[in-house]
Design a protein around this motif. Sequence first.
Motif, short mmCIF file in Angstrom:
data_model
loop_
_atom_site.label_atom_id
_atom_site.label_comp_id
_atom_site.label_asym_id
_atom_site.label_seq_id
_atom_site.Cartn_x
_atom_site.Cartn_y
_atom_site.Cartn_z
N LEU A 1 0.83 -1.21 0.00
CA LEU A 1 0.00 0.00 0.00
C LEU A 1 0.86 1.26 0.00
O LEU A 1 0.57 2.22 -0.71
CB LEU A 1 -0.93 0.00 1.21
N LYS B 1 -5.86 5.88 0.57
CA LYS B 1 -4.89 5.03 1.25
C LYS B 1 -5.22 4.85 2.73
O LYS B 1 -5.02 3.79 3.29
CB LYS B 1 -3.48 5.60 1.11
N TRP C 1 -7.72 2.01 3.16
CA TRP C 1 -7.13 0.68 3.00
C TRP C 1 -6.22 0.34 4.16
O TRP C 1 -6.18 -0.80 4.62
CB TRP C 1 -6.39 0.58 1.68
#
Length: 64
Positions: free
Chosen positions: A28, A38, A41
Motif C-alpha cells: 500500500l 490510502k 485501505w
Amino acid sequence: MDQTTLILALLPIIIIQFALMIFALVDLIKNPNPYGPKWMWGALIVVINIIGPLLYFVIGRRNY
C-alpha cells in the motif's frame, strides 16, 4: 486442551496474519494509486485481521 497446545495450534494462523498485514501495508505504501483512499485501505488492513489484507489484494490494487 492445555494452553501450550492451543498456542502451538494457533501459531501458524498468527504468523500468516502478521505476514499478510505487513506485506499488504508495504504494498500500500509503495502503490501510488490504489482504488480508494490510502487511509481507508490502511485502516481495513490493520483492523480486519486476515480479511482486510485479502480484500486489499483482490480489490484495492491496481496492476498497471
